[in-house]
Structure formats: C-alpha cells, structure tokens
Design a protein around this motif. Structure first.
Motif, PDB file in Angstrom:
ATOM      1  N   TYR A 144       3.299   6.046   3.873  1.00  0.00           N
ATOM      2  CA  TYR A 144       3.417   7.239   4.710  1.00  0.00           C
ATOM      3  C   TYR A 144       2.684   6.996   6.028  1.00  0.00           C
ATOM      4  CZ  TYR A 144       5.627  10.621   1.612  1.00  0.00           C
ATOM      5  OH  TYR A 144       6.530  11.312   0.850  1.00  0.00           O
ATOM      6  N   THR A 145       3.209   7.571   7.090  1.00  0.00           N
ATOM      7  CA  THR A 145       2.554   7.534   8.396  1.00  0.00           C
ATOM      8  C   THR A 145       1.867   8.874   8.598  1.00  0.00           C
ATOM      9  OG1 THR A 145       4.323   6.129   9.227  1.00  0.00           O
ATOM     10  CG2 THR A 145       2.913   7.186  10.863  1.00  0.00           C
ATOM     11  N   LYS A 147      -0.959   6.284   2.372  1.00  0.00           N
ATOM     12  CA  LYS A 147      -0.749   5.435   3.543  1.00  0.00           C
ATOM     13  C   LYS A 147      -0.463   3.979   3.177  1.00  0.00           C
ATOM     14  CE  LYS A 147      -3.601   6.340   7.085  1.00  0.00           C
ATOM     15  NZ  LYS A 147      -4.861   6.687   7.774  1.00  0.00           N
ATOM     16  N   GLU A 148      -1.195   3.441   2.210  1.00  0.00           N
ATOM     17  CA  GLU A 148      -1.064   2.019   1.915  1.00  0.00           C
ATOM     18  C   GLU A 148      -0.059   1.707   0.808  1.00  0.00           C
ATOM     19  OE1 GLU A 148      -4.910   0.257   1.355  1.00  0.00           O
ATOM     20  OE2 GLU A 148      -5.634   0.996   3.286  1.00  0.00           O
ATOM     21  N   LEU A 187     -12.468  11.795  -3.110  1.00  0.00           N
ATOM     22  CA  LEU A 187     -11.129  11.975  -3.683  1.00  0.00           C
ATOM     23  C   LEU A 187     -10.078  12.108  -2.586  1.00  0.00           C
ATOM     24  CD1 LEU A 187     -12.012  14.365  -6.643  1.00  0.00           C
ATOM     25  CD2 LEU A 187     -11.313  11.973  -6.806  1.00  0.00           C
ATOM     26  N   ASN A 188     -10.401  12.835  -1.526  1.00  0.00           N
ATOM     27  CA  ASN A 188      -9.468  12.976  -0.401  1.00  0.00           C
ATOM     28  C   ASN A 188      -9.170  11.628   0.246  1.00  0.00           C
ATOM     29  OD1 ASN A 188      -9.530  15.707  -0.893  1.00  0.00           O
ATOM     30  ND2 ASN A 188     -10.654  16.244   0.943  1.00  0.00           N
ATOM     31  N   ASP A 189     -10.207  10.823   0.439  1.00  0.00           N
ATOM     32  CA  ASP A 189     -10.020   9.504   1.048  1.00  0.00           C
ATOM     33  C   ASP A 189      -9.163   8.595   0.164  1.00  0.00           C
ATOM     34  OD1 ASP A 189     -11.504  10.273   3.240  1.00  0.00           O
ATOM     35  OD2 ASP A 189     -13.342   9.265   2.589  1.00  0.00           O
ATOM     36  N   ALA A 190      -9.384   8.667  -1.148  1.00  0.00           N
ATOM     37  CA  ALA A 190      -8.579   7.860  -2.077  1.00  0.00           C
ATOM     38  C   ALA A 190      -7.115   8.310  -2.043  1.00  0.00           C
ATOM     39  CB  ALA A 190      -9.145   7.960  -3.488  1.00  0.00           C
ATOM     40  N   CYS A 191      -6.897   9.608  -1.931  1.00  0.00           N
ATOM     41  CA  CYS A 191      -5.535  10.143  -1.846  1.00  0.00           C
ATOM     42  C   CYS A 191      -4.853   9.669  -0.562  1.00  0.00           C
ATOM     43  CB  CYS A 191      -5.592  11.674  -1.898  1.00  0.00           C
ATOM     44  SG  CYS A 191      -3.985  12.461  -1.771  1.00  0.00           S
ATOM     45  N   LYS A 192      -5.564   9.767   0.559  1.00  0.00           N
ATOM     46  CA  LYS A 192      -5.012   9.285   1.830  1.00  0.00           C
ATOM     47  C   LYS A 192      -4.656   7.808   1.752  1.00  0.00           C
ATOM     48  CE  LYS A 192      -6.918  11.607   5.818  1.00  0.00           C
ATOM     49  NZ  LYS A 192      -8.033  11.606   6.769  1.00  0.00           N
ATOM     50  N   LYS A 193      -5.550   7.030   1.160  1.00  0.00           N
ATOM     51  CA  LYS A 193      -5.338   5.580   1.030  1.00  0.00           C
ATOM     52  C   LYS A 193      -4.070   5.306   0.215  1.00  0.00           C
ATOM     53  CE  LYS A 193      -7.847   1.398  -0.234  1.00  0.00           C
ATOM     54  NZ  LYS A 193      -7.847   0.783   1.073  1.00  0.00           N
ATOM     55  N   TYR A 194      -3.882   6.053  -0.860  1.00  0.00           N
ATOM     56  CA  TYR A 194      -2.702   5.865  -1.704  1.00  0.00           C
ATOM     57  C   TYR A 194      -1.418   6.177  -0.933  1.00  0.00           C
ATOM     58  CZ  TYR A 194       0.696   6.766  -5.407  1.00  0.00           C
ATOM     59  OH  TYR A 194       1.823   6.772  -6.183  1.00  0.00           O
TER      60      TYR A 194
END
Length: 197
Positions: A43-44, A38-39, A29-36
């Motif tokens: 967001y940087t 950033k991509e 879930l954390n990785d999916a949130c980061k992906k959302y």
C-alpha cells in the motif's frame, strides 16, 4: 496479494517496550500495522489527513511569529492591538486544530491505497483507526476497506483484543500473532466488499 507474510526482518529485531505504558503499546501496534500494509501488501500511504493538521498548526505558529516580530519592532504600547488580534486568532486556530484531531482525524493513523500495476482496476483504499484507553488493555482497531470499483460501498472490520495477546511478559511484540489477526480482518473486509457488488 495478502496470501503470504514475510516477517523475517521483524523476527531478527524484536521490538521491546514498557508494557505498562498504554501509548507505547498503541504506537508499537500501529507501527507494526503500517509496516505490514506498506511493505507486505504494498500500500502507498496517503498523508493528506496529516498534512491538513500540519497546515492548521502552521497557521497558528505564523500568528504567533507575526506577533513576536511586530512586538520586537514596535514595543508594547504600540503593538497592543496587533497582539490582541494575533492572540485571539491563535486560540481560535488551536480550537479548530483540536476539533480536527478529535472529530475528523479521530485516531486514524493510516490511510493508504493499493494501485493496480496493470492499470486495469482502480485503486483500493484502506483507512485504519486505533484506540486504546489509558487504563484499559483492550486494543480496538477498525479497518475500513474501499474497493476501487464501487466508491459508494465499503467494508468495515473491527479487531478488538487485549494487548496481552500481542506482547510477551518482557514487553516484546509478538509480530506474527498480530499480523495473523490483521491478515484475517483484511481478507474478511476484501471478501465482504466483493459480496456487496
């Protein structure tokens, strides 16, 4: 900015995990949130929190390495005082690292900023913290949004749902459901930050 969500790349590659392992659930879930963030939202990511943790760990490793090398060239009776100093220093640094991870980092997995391409408005910042207890199914995600125009105010939104809402029976992440909830709390945080002004 957050009006559309393109998930075609995720849909073509479903993410499957062991649904009984809480760390795997949380990390997915954390990785999916980061992906959302950033991509999709552009967001940087700011790595300063992680870099500080790595610096503290590096200092601890250097104490260990120095003790090892010194003992190699000056066997034990001569290296006794150096070994004592390095061992004590190592455990003090590891204590500092533990304190930093528990109370300063405290579950934060993403810190990012959104820079205005026109250069007119200052950067917006987001901090995201997640928690999932070992034998609990409730995933807690806290999003802290700072509007760049007023650094003293921030809007905090919390997502608190069962991981069962985001994974099917086979342990496959339902990316669209998760991103819809993320989008809601992000939009709500942004609108609240505007109201505070």
């Amino acid at each position: 900015m957050s009006s559309s969500t393109n998930t075609n790349d995720i849909s073509s590659k479903p993410i499957k995990i062991n649904k009984w392992e809480s760390n795997a659930l949380k990390n997915t879930l954390n990785d999916a949130c980061k992906k959302y963030f950033k991509e999709t939202l552009n967001y940087t990511e700011d790595y300063s929190v992680m870099n500080r943790r790595l610096c503290i760990a590096l200092i601890a490793c250097l104490f260990s390495l120095y003790a090892l090398v010194y003992d190699w060239f000056n066997p034990f009776p001569k290296s006794r005082s150096v070994l004592i100093v390095c061992t004590v220093s190592y455990f003090i640094i590891i204590g500092i690292l533990t304190f930093y991870m528990q109370f300063i980092e405290s579950g934060r997995f993403f810190t990012g900023k959104l820079i205005d391409k026109t250069g007119i408005d200052p950067a917006q910042k987001c901090k995201i913290i997640s928690k999932l207890k070992k034998y609990d199914d409730i995933y807690n995600l806290t999003l802290e949004y700072h509007d760049g125009k007023n650094t003293s105010t921030s809007s905090v939104e919390v997502l608190k749902k069962s991981v069962g809402n985001y994974f099917d029976e086979n342990g496959v992440l339902c990316y669209d459901k998760y991103i819809n909830d993320l989008k809601k709390i992000y939009d709500h945080a942004r609108s609240n930050a505007r109201k505070v002004k």
